[in-house]
Design a protein around this motif. Sequence first.
Motif, PDB file in Angstrom:
ATOM      1  N   PRO A   1       5.401  13.064   9.105  1.00  0.00           N
ATOM      2  CA  PRO A   1       6.577  13.298   8.270  1.00  0.00           C
ATOM      3  C   PRO A   1       7.304  14.602   8.613  1.00  0.00           C
ATOM      4  O   PRO A   1       8.400  14.838   8.110  1.00  0.00           O
ATOM      5  N   ALA A   2       6.685  15.427   9.467  1.00  0.00           N
ATOM      6  CA  ALA A   2       7.226  16.771   9.653  1.00  0.00           C
ATOM      7  C   ALA A   2       8.695  16.806  10.077  1.00  0.00           C
ATOM      8  O   ALA A   2       9.477  17.570   9.500  1.00  0.00           O
TER       9      ALA A   2
ATOM     10  N   PHE B   1       3.969  12.806  -2.664  1.00  0.00           N
ATOM     11  CA  PHE B   1       3.388  14.140  -2.560  1.00  0.00           C
ATOM     12  C   PHE B   1       4.493  15.195  -2.586  1.00  0.00           C
ATOM     13  O   PHE B   1       4.384  16.215  -3.277  1.00  0.00           O
TER      14      PHE B   1
ATOM     15  N   PHE C   1       3.067   7.744   0.297  1.00  0.00           N
ATOM     16  CA  PHE C   1       2.229   8.877  -0.076  1.00  0.00           C
ATOM     17  C   PHE C   1       2.947  10.200   0.169  1.00  0.00           C
ATOM     18  O   PHE C   1       3.023  11.051  -0.720  1.00  0.00           O
ATOM     19  N   THR C   2       3.479  10.375   1.374  1.00  0.00           N
ATOM     20  CA  THR C   2       4.099  11.673   1.677  1.00  0.00           C
ATOM     21  C   THR C   2       5.266  11.936   0.742  1.00  0.00           C
ATOM     22  O   THR C   2       5.467  13.071   0.294  1.00  0.00           O
TER      23      THR C   2
ATOM     24  N   ALA D   1       2.043   1.811  -3.375  1.00  0.00           N
ATOM     25  CA  ALA D   1       0.942   2.316  -4.196  1.00  0.00           C
ATOM     26  C   ALA D   1       0.615   3.765  -3.864  1.00  0.00           C
ATOM     27  O   ALA D   1      -0.189   4.377  -4.553  1.00  0.00           O
TER      28      ALA D   1
ATOM     29  N   ILE E   1      -0.757   5.038  -0.939  1.00  0.00           N
ATOM     30  CA  ILE E   1      -1.953   5.286  -0.126  1.00  0.00           C
ATOM     31  C   ILE E   1      -1.553   6.164   1.063  1.00  0.00           C
ATOM     32  O   ILE E   1      -0.509   5.942   1.672  1.00  0.00           O
ATOM     33  N   PRO E   2      -2.350   7.168   1.387  1.00  0.00           N
ATOM     34  CA  PRO E   2      -1.987   8.047   2.495  1.00  0.00           C
ATOM     35  C   PRO E   2      -1.788   7.301   3.822  1.00  0.00           C
ATOM     36  O   PRO E   2      -2.253   6.182   3.973  1.00  0.00           O
ATOM     37  N   LEU E   3      -1.133   7.989   4.723  1.00  0.00           N
ATOM     38  CA  LEU E   3      -0.711   7.457   6.017  1.00  0.00           C
ATOM     39  C   LEU E   3       0.414   6.436   5.865  1.00  0.00           C
ATOM     40  O   LEU E   3       0.707   5.677   6.782  1.00  0.00           O
TER      41      LEU E   3
ATOM     42  N   LEU F   1       0.844  -1.198   0.000  1.00  0.00           N
ATOM     43  CA  LEU F   1       0.000   0.000   0.000  1.00  0.00           C
ATOM     44  C   LEU F   1       0.878   1.246   0.000  1.00  0.00           C
ATOM     45  O   LEU F   1       0.550   2.256  -0.626  1.00  0.00           O
TER      46      LEU F   1
END
Lengths: 515, 510
Positions: B495-496, B422, B418-419, B410, B412-414, B407
């Motif tokens: 992720p910050a 993005f 994803f991050t 792929a 998917i957020p979280l 995932l």
Amino acid sequence: MVGVTDFPFLSILTLFPLVGAAVVAFIPKTRGQLAKAIALGWSLAVLALSIVMWIAFEARGDRFQFRESYQWIPTWDARFTFAADGIALVMLMLIAILVPVVILASWNDIDETQRSVPVYFALLLALECTMIGVFAAADVFLFYVFFEVMLVPMYFIIGSYGGARRQYAAVKFFLYSLVGGLFMLAAVIGLWVVGGNTFDWQKLSDVSAAFDTGTARWLFLGFFIAFAVKAPFFPFHTWLPDAGVAAPAPAAALLVGVLDKVGTFGILRYCLSLFPEASRWFAPAALILGVIGIIYAALLAVGQHDLKRLVSYTSIAHFGFIGIGIFAFTTQAGTGAVLYMVNHGLATGLLFLVVGMFVARRGSALVSDFGGAGKLVPVLAGVLFFAGLASLALPGTAPFVSEFLVLIGTFTVHKVYAVIATVGIILAAAYVLWMVQRTTQGTLNPMLVAVPAMHKDISLREKVVVAPLIVLLLVLGFYPKPVTDVINPAVEATMQDVGTTDPAPTAVANGKVAP
Amino acid sequence: MEDLQLPAINYGALSPMLILFGAACLGILLEAFLPRGRRNAIQLTVALVALVAALVAVILGRNTRVVTIGGAVAIDGPTLFLQGSILLLGVVSLLLIGERAVENGGAFVSQAALTVGSEKDLRQAGSAPGNTEVYPLTMFSLGGMLLFVAANDLLTMFIALEVLSLPLYLLCALARRRRLLSQEAALKYFLLGSYASAFFLFGVALIYGFAGAVDLASIHAAVADPVRNEVLLFGGLALVAIGLLFKTAAAPFHVWTPDVYQGAPTPITALMAACTKVAAFGALLRILYVAFDGVRWDFQPVLGAIAVLTMLTGAILAVTQTDMKRLLAYSSIANAGYLLVGVLALNKEGLSSTMFYLVAYGFSVLAAFGIVSLVRDADGEATHLSRWAGLGRRNPLYAGAFSFIMLAFAGIPLTSGFTSKFAVFGAAIEGGQTWLVIVGVITSMVLAFPYLRVIVMMWLSEPGESTPTVSIPGFLTSAALVIGVIVTLALGVVPAPLLDLTNDAAQFVR
């Protein structure tokens, strides 16, 4: 505003089901009953909290209430911002009502020898968390996160607990939504760049008028495709009948009742408010898609042999109504569309649940496998009839009010579309009445008599499942004011964002339909 | 010879590399003098201690911004960040390499040169203790990677490239099972890698001809000169870029990747997918951002086309794969494309988001290959996709972890997938490369299918007769898996901190 509105309703509502999901997931496989009980209790607690929130919401207050904001990723100015307007509030309420109903309806659906019972109920609670989050988010990034994550529990519910062809349906559902979601991802990033490096909905909506026309249209399209797949609007709908058939009936009720509403909700909140000019520019196309969807899906529904597939197609037709209600850009039609979202959740949810009860007894969803079932299970057949009537928007049931509002609201500005859409009502009567007649009326199918389960009429548990939905459908059919009062200001604000003015308003402000 | 000026050497800034090379030399001595039975534990300890010590040295020197040894090495924010990343990923890879509990003697044979299929070879595949030279080899390779991302002139970069590559060629040939595939992989990697090195070196020669120097600052100055020899400049840049793109596995220089990833011992595949990728992109970033940013408008479209080709190749071919390691190889190629999108943003966000992506991807891919190394039957790893059917029913924990990683791939957020996507896409749109982002989004859709198919295989299919068991991993693989999965989740949810770190580090010295 000090006091009860400062209570962090939305973040607690979002996180609480997730905690429940974690708790239920860790219950050993052998203690299925305990898992069900905890899941039901948990979802009832969510319902209780939602009712408190409903009471605390001031219909005449600010557009967005219960606002909370916590830092998350400062680099991108993505925050955990939650806020609810009237539209989001009624959807949250719908979720809170449907989830316990669905949990209760799923009570005996899972074969303990084959699949883990606790995991199923944990997935339902996880799904509730993401559904609440997606409606409560007031930050575009956060919204996108919930929008995508929502797929994962539903994917496993369909894929692991569904019927035949569940793998195919689960993958199709996931890929369709993901493809739509990725278009939206590109648009979200683009919005962040043109919107001054922020994801905050309020800030973006404040600067949205300054967006370059061409850019805004592309961004609108990115969002719209994602929502049109989700809703689903014609021609992005082909995943829904497959998913609706393969999913367990209660989960399918949630799928069409709530999950798909994310699409129409997203159009109202994001497409219309953030890209007003583009919304007006695309409106004719969206209206045509809506009208095609109404007629096309209704025609397909008439021809279906599978009950669950039939209900899925009716749902697509209803989304066509919601679509024209939104893109008619009148407060009346908009209010009708939002009310339709709620009523459709109740009516189609009920229809799916009752169909699920029939399918569970017969072991088949084919219309031809039934016939005269009303002689064996009269009460259940009666409930099916009622659900069908509600679904075709019979006066006296809640969907009538919303369908009527949509049609008159549309008629004032787009007469042709409204007239064509009215044909959809006739088709709705056809598919519902035929379906009811072929399954429950007529001569008793001898095959049906041989099935022992078909001799058991509605059980107490099933009565508890359908009762709240029937009551709500009747009450909102006669007295929709509590809901329209909440919806109206939010819809008016949305229409103001779009920048359209209502043509000579007819009286719906107090929630009664004009004579 | 009296007035030969020795350049000033900042040993503190070089200490991470010195530590690793020292440990590698020590490892060779240990190999010679220690009795066979005790080598593994001691070698592993030495290697781990060296990596941690080097990491500490990087952290202590985090504020260093110098160009040292006569301009050969630049220690700046990106260098330190990438070195730290390589070391962290190296620690996790080493945990996989050091695993001896899953298979008797580990994933490596002691004598790779034995004829495949001969009696001796069969004997060593069965029971012989594993190879412990893998530790010093890995140390040399990791040391080379540290130098590769720090190299401030093209010759140093070439030497680092060779130092990191040669041990990898060897390591690829050491797989205990499927010896022929392993040897083929090593030979293929060696031959193609040599070509790539030759291209790189020839490019260096052309650039020397163009700029009269090989250090990046002089090249930058020469590029800015309006009167310049464009044939030498672009010829040299193209050849150097080919050498680097080969290592990053970008299309059309990717053809080695599936074969090598499949044939190499799985822990080495993990090392290549995680650490080599960081090193190669680190070098590419430095060359493009420091030396050639003056001709960015010229190379951006060409590299953009390569990025598009890479994403399409990786995504489309991943769909057709039936072997788990090849699937991950094509996924790695597609990810190289996404990384190139970040690189081509050519702004500060591009630099920081690419570095973020490298770390996020590295940990996820380590966990993925860690799980691949555990799904086994009597013949070793069961990598054919159909063999994974129903794994979720038998081993929900590992199947769950692998699904989570899928995932993440792929997007998917979280999840970190994803991050990181993005971040690079956001940087690219800010950098005006919207078309690359659109291709990136479209290929992400295509790529979701193979990942999803793996999940379907594991969870939604019934376990068959041939469903292999998952070995109970030793402590080392468990630790590697836990780290990989936790980092994948953490970088997706919070992720910050790492984003801030990459932002602060995103400044090259020249």
